[in-house]
Each structure stands twice: as structure tokens, then as C-alpha cells.
Motif scaffolding. Structure first.
Motif: not given
Length: 340
Positions: A155, A157, A186, A195-196, A198, A200-201
């Protein structure tokens, strides 16, 4: 004798006019505030370059105007680009900074584009980007060959269509089979980084120059592994990184990579003015930009922030932008399909 007198009069008038114009420029910018509209959230590469430029550019303009940065994120920089074209006053007091990939998106008929990129006034770019792909060590992938052979979907971002974070992975997915899932929307690479971190990606396609400056912890810790160079030649810092075009299996794939990926870097970070800005103010800001980018104090600050300075002036930027609009018409249908 009469001819000499007339010639002297003409020269005197020209000198007076030049002095009047220079004085008008002094008077115009004195006490004024120039806004730099950045189409991304604070903390990313576009914002960081703009804030450093804003701290130094005023002293290179007669009248010493104040420069401020306003962030206008949204729709992958498109909101700011449309604002610069449709709303911003063409008075030399508003400069726009958005992703150069939007010029290609206009050519391909992207929904929501409300500008003609050829009509902006062009100031310059602070650096020419070299895009790479970095992924988390948590994926277990350490090389491009391993990634392609295992076909592990990662994934990445993204900011939005027109951004290299999105467009380059889309092109490489279709041309070399890059196994990616794009998570877009984003407000900038700074929020992609959040996000990375966390989980998420799992990675990002970003310029090497921006990664060095704004992702230093992830790079230094080894958490982010850079596995692919999407430019046309080796990078000085990463000489052994494989080139994306070397994985292309067909002639069409190679042409698409050359047209849609290799062309991104030179005009990726344009500074522009609204259409209709007076020529003398465009010239003033173009010269001030060149002087600012060469300013020893800015260069020292950029070095400390690990920002690469590899500029283009306004004329060079305009030439690169116009080249985008000369894309081979035979490739346009396929390009639209990939970048939709």
C-alpha cells in the motif's frame, strides 16, 4: 546638429521612462505582502521549500515586501491551481506552488481542472525532482527484484491524481507490473508520512530530495527502504538503485514511462503567477527568484534542512511545461486509461 539634438532627446526620454518604471516598482512593492499559496499541508516538501524562499525573497525586491506562506490543500493540489487561475488577482502579489503533474492532467482531460497551464506566468523551480519508491521494512522486501518476484502487494500513500505520489505508481503498475495498492487523498506528503508511521500505508513514491529533507528519521533508522529509481539515470546518492524503465517488457511500456514518468521531474515544483500579471512584475519576481535561490543565506539554510537546490528559471520552466503539452497523441488514450 538637429539629428544629434533629437537623438539626445530620445535617449533622455528613454532614461526618464526607465527611471519612472523602476520607481513605480519600488513604490509598488514597498509595504506590500506577497502570498505564496502552497497546495499542500504544512510540513511536506512543497511547504518546506516555500517557507525557506519566503524568508529570503523579499530582500531581493526593491521595496522589500514581506512574504508569507498560505497552505491551501485539497484535491491533490487542484484547489490551489484552480484558485491561482480563476480567483487570485494578477497583481504580482500572489504566487502559486502546486504539483507540475497537473499540467499533464489538464492535457488528459482530468475532471475538475479549470485552468490552462500555458497561460500562467512562470517564475521558476527550486529543484528538479528525482522520484523514487520507498517501502517499509515491515513488508520484508529489501529489493526491487524480490518485490516483483514475490508479487507482494504494498500500500502506497498518495495525494491525488496529478501528483507523482499517485501517477508514477499507476504508470508502473500497468507498464512493469508493480504490485501496489494506492491509498490516495492525503493532503500532502507530510500526512502520508503520518499514515506510514501509523501503519495505514506501507510506502510512498516521492522525490529523493523531499524524502531526505522530510523523512530523515525513517531513512536513518532503516525503517524505509528505497528500492526503485523512476528517473532516466542513476542518482549520485543512490547509484546502484535499479531504474524502472529497465523492467519494461514492451516498446509501448518504455514509451509510456518516458512520457509519463521521466518527464515529471523538471517541472514538478513550479512557482507561477495568475494569467494577466503585468510583464514587468513577472520579470521582477523571476529575477528575485533567481537571486534568492543563489543567496548564500538561503543555501546555508537549505543545506541544514537537507533540501537540494537544483533550480530552473522562469524561461526554462515555461519550456518544460510547454513540452508536456506536446505528448505524442497516439499515447494519449492509453495515458488517460492509466491515469484516470
Amino acid at each position: 546638429m538637429r539629428k544629434s539634438f533629437l537623438a539626445a532627446c530620445v535617449l533622455a526620454m528613454a532614461f526618464t521612462l526607465a527611471m519612472t518604471n523602476a520607481s513605480a516598482q519600488d513604490d509598488f512593492y514597498k509595504g506590500k505582502t506577497v502570498r505564496i499559496i502552497v497546495g499542500a499541508a504544512a510540513g511536506g516538501g512543497y511547504d518546506t521549500y516555500s517557507r525557506i524562499i519566503a524568508r529570503h525573497m523579499g530582500k531581493h525586491i526593491a521595496g522589500n515586501p514581506t512574504f508569507v506562506v498560505d497552505n491551501m490543500p485539497g484535491a491533490g493540489f487542484l484547489i490551489s491551481a484552480n484558485y491561482m487561475y480563476k480567483v487570485a488577482k494578477p497583481d504580482g502579489l500572489t504566487i502559486g506552488h502546486f504539483i507540475g503533474g497537473l499540467f499533464l492532467q489538464q492535457l488528459l482531460g482530468k475532471a475538475g481542472v479549470e485552468f490552462d497551464g500555458t497561460k500562467f506566468g512562470f517564475i521558476g523551480v527550486p529543484t528538479q525532482d528525482n522520484y523514487v519508491v520507498g517501502i517499509s521494512k515491515k513488508t520484508g522486501i529489501t529489493s526491487m527484484d524480490q518485490w516483483l518476484s514475490t508479487k507482494t502487494v504494498v500500500k502506497l500513500g498518495g495525494v491525488g491524481a496529478g501528483s507523482a505520489t499517485d501517477d508514477i505508481p499507476k504508470v508502473l503498475k500497468e507498464t512493469i507490473g508493480l504490485p501496489v495498492q494506492l491509498v490516495s487523498g492525503y493532503t500532502g506528503t507530510s500526512t502520508v508520512r503520518l499514515a506510514y508511521n501509523s501503519g495505514e500505508v506501507q510506502g510512498v513514491c516521492n522525490s529523493w530530495e523531499s524524502l531526505r529533507a522530510t523523512w530523515p528519521n525513517e531513512l536513518q533508522s532503516g525503517d524505509l527502504t528505497v528500492v526503485l529509481n523512476t528517473t532516466s539515470k542513476a542518482l549520485a546518492d543512490l547509484p546502484n538503485l535499479p531504474l524502472s524503465i529497465n523492467y519494461a517488457k514492451t516498446d509501448e511500456s518504455r514509451k509510456l514511462i518516458q512520457a509519463l514518468v521521466h518527464s515529471v521531474g523538471p517541472a514538478a515544483r513550479p512557482y507561477v503567477l495568475p494569467p494577466g500579471t503585468p510583464k514587468n512584475r513577472i520579470t521582477t519576481l523571476q529575477k528575485a527568484f533567481v537571486d534568492t535561490i543563489q543567496d548564500p543565506e538561503l543555501l546555508a539554510e537549505a543545506k541544514k534542512a537537507k533540501l537540494d537546490i537544483n533550480p530552473l528559471d522562469g524561461a526554462e520552466l515555461e519550456r518544460h511545461v510547454r513540452e508536456v503539452y506536446q505528448l505524442d497523441k497516439k499515447l494519449i488514450p492509453r495515458a488517460k486509461e492509466i491515469l484516470k
